[in-house]
Scaffold this motif. Structure first.
Motif, PDB file in Angstrom:
ATOM      1  N   GLU A  40       0.835  -1.206   0.000  1.00 42.07           N
ATOM      2  CA  GLU A  40       0.000   0.000   0.000  1.00 42.07           C
ATOM      3  C   GLU A  40       0.869   1.254   0.000  1.00 42.07           C
ATOM      4  O   GLU A  40       0.584   2.215  -0.723  1.00 42.07           O
ATOM      5  N   PHE A  41       1.906   1.252   0.821  1.00 41.51           N
ATOM      6  CA  PHE A  41       2.824   2.382   0.861  1.00 41.51           C
ATOM      7  C   PHE A  41       3.433   2.609  -0.523  1.00 41.51           C
ATOM      8  O   PHE A  41       3.448   3.729  -1.032  1.00 41.51           O
ATOM      9  N   LEU A  42       3.934   1.545  -1.131  1.00 40.21           N
ATOM     10  CA  LEU A  42       4.590   1.668  -2.439  1.00 40.21           C
ATOM     11  C   LEU A  42       3.605   2.119  -3.517  1.00 40.21           C
ATOM     12  O   LEU A  42       3.979   2.869  -4.424  1.00 40.21           O
ATOM     13  N   GLU A  43       2.363   1.692  -3.407  1.00 36.92           N
ATOM     14  CA  GLU A  43       1.341   2.122  -4.361  1.00 36.92           C
ATOM     15  C   GLU A  43       1.046   3.616  -4.217  1.00 36.92           C
ATOM     16  O   GLU A  43       0.882   4.330  -5.201  1.00 36.92           O
ATOM     17  N   ASP A  44       1.007   4.080  -2.973  1.00 41.34           N
ATOM     18  CA  ASP A  44       0.692   5.485  -2.712  1.00 41.34           C
ATOM     19  C   ASP A  44       1.880   6.417  -2.970  1.00 41.34           C
ATOM     20  O   ASP A  44       1.687   7.624  -3.166  1.00 41.34           O
ATOM     21  N   PHE A  45       3.103   5.861  -2.956  1.00 35.40           N
ATOM     22  CA  PHE A  45       4.312   6.662  -3.170  1.00 35.40           C
ATOM     23  C   PHE A  45       5.176   5.996  -4.249  1.00 35.40           C
ATOM     24  O   PHE A  45       6.205   5.384  -3.951  1.00 35.40           O
ATOM     25  N   PRO A  46       4.752   6.105  -5.505  1.00 38.50           N
ATOM     26  CA  PRO A  46       5.433   5.393  -6.592  1.00 38.50           C
ATOM     27  C   PRO A  46       6.871   5.845  -6.848  1.00 38.50           C
ATOM     28  O   PRO A  46       7.616   5.125  -7.526  1.00 38.50           O
ATOM     29  N   THR A  47       7.284   6.963  -6.283  1.00 43.70           N
ATOM     30  CA  THR A  47       8.678   7.391  -6.467  1.00 43.70           C
ATOM     31  C   THR A  47       9.630   6.624  -5.561  1.00 43.70           C
ATOM     32  O   THR A  47      10.844   6.691  -5.740  1.00 43.70           O
ATOM     33  N   VAL A  48       9.085   5.889  -4.587  1.00 39.87           N
ATOM     34  CA  VAL A  48       9.904   5.066  -3.692  1.00 39.87           C
ATOM     35  C   VAL A  48       9.923   3.644  -4.239  1.00 39.87           C
ATOM     36  O   VAL A  48       8.869   3.057  -4.487  1.00 39.87           O
ATOM     37  N   THR A  49      11.114   3.095  -4.430  1.00 41.09           N
ATOM     38  CA  THR A  49      11.224   1.723  -4.926  1.00 41.09           C
ATOM     39  C   THR A  49      11.068   0.726  -3.772  1.00 41.09           C
ATOM     40  O   THR A  49      11.313   1.058  -2.611  1.00 41.09           O
ATOM     41  N   SER A  50      10.706  -0.467  -4.137  1.00 35.00           N
ATOM     42  CA  SER A  50      10.603  -1.534  -3.149  1.00 35.00           C
ATOM     43  C   SER A  50      11.957  -1.768  -2.484  1.00 35.00           C
ATOM     44  O   SER A  50      12.035  -1.953  -1.261  1.00 35.00           O
ATOM     45  N   ASP A  51      13.033  -1.751  -3.265  1.00 34.37           N
ATOM     46  CA  ASP A  51      14.376  -1.932  -2.713  1.00 34.37           C
ATOM     47  C   ASP A  51      14.704  -0.872  -1.672  1.00 34.37           C
ATOM     48  O   ASP A  51      15.290  -1.167  -0.635  1.00 34.37           O
ATOM     49  N   ALA A  52      14.312   0.367  -1.940  1.00 32.36           N
ATOM     50  CA  ALA A  52      14.594   1.452  -0.999  1.00 32.36           C
ATOM     51  C   ALA A  52      13.800   1.271   0.288  1.00 32.36           C
ATOM     52  O   ALA A  52      14.335   1.430   1.389  1.00 32.36           O
ATOM     53  N   ALA A  53      12.526   0.941   0.169  1.00 28.41           N
ATOM     54  CA  ALA A  53      11.692   0.772   1.364  1.00 28.41           C
ATOM     55  C   ALA A  53      12.200  -0.391   2.217  1.00 28.41           C
ATOM     56  O   ALA A  53      12.351  -0.256   3.439  1.00 28.41           O
ATOM     57  N   VAL A  54      12.476  -1.510   1.590  1.00 32.40           N
ATOM     58  CA  VAL A  54      12.982  -2.665   2.336  1.00 32.40           C
ATOM     59  C   VAL A  54      14.359  -2.345   2.912  1.00 32.40           C
ATOM     60  O   VAL A  54      14.671  -2.710   4.047  1.00 32.40           O
ATOM     61  N   GLY A  55      15.183  -1.635   2.148  1.00 31.36           N
ATOM     62  CA  GLY A  55      16.508  -1.249   2.635  1.00 31.36           C
ATOM     63  C   GLY A  55      16.442  -0.408   3.891  1.00 31.36           C
ATOM     64  O   GLY A  55      17.221  -0.607   4.831  1.00 31.36           O
ATOM     65  N   VAL A  56      15.514   0.522   3.943  1.00 31.97           N
ATOM     66  CA  VAL A  56      15.349   1.368   5.130  1.00 31.97           C
ATOM     67  C   VAL A  56      14.890   0.529   6.324  1.00 31.97           C
ATOM     68  O   VAL A  56      15.386   0.703   7.439  1.00 31.97           O
ATOM     69  N   ILE A  57      13.988  -0.399   6.086  1.00 37.24           N
ATOM     70  CA  ILE A  57      13.526  -1.270   7.176  1.00 37.24           C
ATOM     71  C   ILE A  57      14.684  -2.117   7.696  1.00 37.24           C
ATOM     72  O   ILE A  57      14.863  -2.257   8.912  1.00 37.24           O
ATOM     73  N   ILE A  58      15.487  -2.653   6.808  1.00 34.47           N
ATOM     74  CA  ILE A  58      16.639  -3.467   7.211  1.00 34.47           C
ATOM     75  C   ILE A  58      17.643  -2.622   7.982  1.00 34.47           C
ATOM     76  O   ILE A  58      18.172  -3.054   9.013  1.00 34.47           O
ATOM     77  N   GLU A  59      17.918  -1.413   7.505  1.00 35.39           N
ATOM     78  CA  GLU A  59      18.857  -0.533   8.218  1.00 35.39           C
ATOM     79  C   GLU A  59      18.336  -0.195   9.611  1.00 35.39           C
ATOM     80  O   GLU A  59      19.109  -0.153  10.576  1.00 35.39           O
ATOM     81  N   ALA A  60      17.039   0.042   9.735  1.00 32.19           N
ATOM     82  CA  ALA A  60      16.453   0.339  11.049  1.00 32.19           C
ATOM     83  C   ALA A  60      16.581  -0.875  11.963  1.00 32.19           C
ATOM     84  O   ALA A  60      16.971  -0.744  13.125  1.00 32.19           O
ATOM     85  N   ARG A  61      16.274  -2.043  11.444  1.00 31.33           N
ATOM     86  CA  ARG A  61      16.405  -3.266  12.242  1.00 31.33           C
ATOM     87  C   ARG A  61      17.840  -3.466  12.704  1.00 31.33           C
ATOM     88  O   ARG A  61      18.098  -3.706  13.877  1.00 31.33           O
ATOM     89  N   ASP A  62      18.773  -3.349  11.751  1.00 33.07           N
ATOM     90  CA  ASP A  62      20.182  -3.552  12.092  1.00 33.07           C
ATOM     91  C   ASP A  62      20.666  -2.546  13.121  1.00 33.07           C
ATOM     92  O   ASP A  62      21.428  -2.884  14.022  1.00 33.07           O
ATOM     93  N   SER A  63      20.210  -1.311  12.999  1.00 36.24           N
ATOM     94  CA  SER A  63      20.600  -0.272  13.946  1.00 36.24           C
ATOM     95  C   SER A  63      20.071  -0.582  15.341  1.00 36.24           C
ATOM     96  O   SER A  63      20.777  -0.425  16.338  1.00 36.24           O
ATOM     97  N   LEU A  64      18.837  -1.044  15.409  1.00 37.22           N
ATOM     98  CA  LEU A  64      18.226  -1.360  16.702  1.00 37.22           C
ATOM     99  C   LEU A  64      18.829  -2.598  17.347  1.00 37.22           C
ATOM    100  O   LEU A  64      18.908  -2.700  18.568  1.00 37.22           O
ATOM    101  N   LEU A  65      19.265  -3.540  16.545  1.00 38.15           N
ATOM    102  CA  LEU A  65      19.752  -4.807  17.069  1.00 38.15           C
ATOM    103  C   LEU A  65      21.262  -4.932  17.112  1.00 38.15           C
ATOM    104  O   LEU A  65      21.782  -5.959  17.547  1.00 38.15           O
TER     105      LEU A  65
END
Length: 71
Positions: A40-65
């Motif tokens: 839904e996020f990617l559909e609403d914000f087509p300028t953001v790639t799936s790779d970028a969104a997943v990359g940010v989630i992974i970076e946040a996870r790695d930072s927290l852990l």
């Protein structure tokens, strides 16, 4: 330095955004917090790639852990 996140004082006052867009990183987490899907996020914000969104989630996870995974 993240390859997915940029901060530019001339774009949204330096708010962390996805590189090459004006979409704040916080918006992704707001979507997920409200139980919206990543698709839904990617559909609403087509300028953001799936790779970028997943990359940010992974970076946040790695930072927290990072302290938990240190030997």
């Amino acid at each position: 330095m993240s390859s997915y996140i940029s901060r530019n004082p001339d774009i949204l006052g330096g708010t962390a955004c996805f590189v090459g867009t004006r979409v704040p990183i916080k918006t992704l987490f707001d979507y997920l917090e409200s139980v919206s899907s990543l698709d839904e996020f990617l559909e609403d914000f087509p300028t953001v790639t799936s790779d970028a969104a997943v990359g940010v989630i992974i970076e946040a996870r790695d930072s927290l852990l990072k302290d938990e995974t240190a030997p």
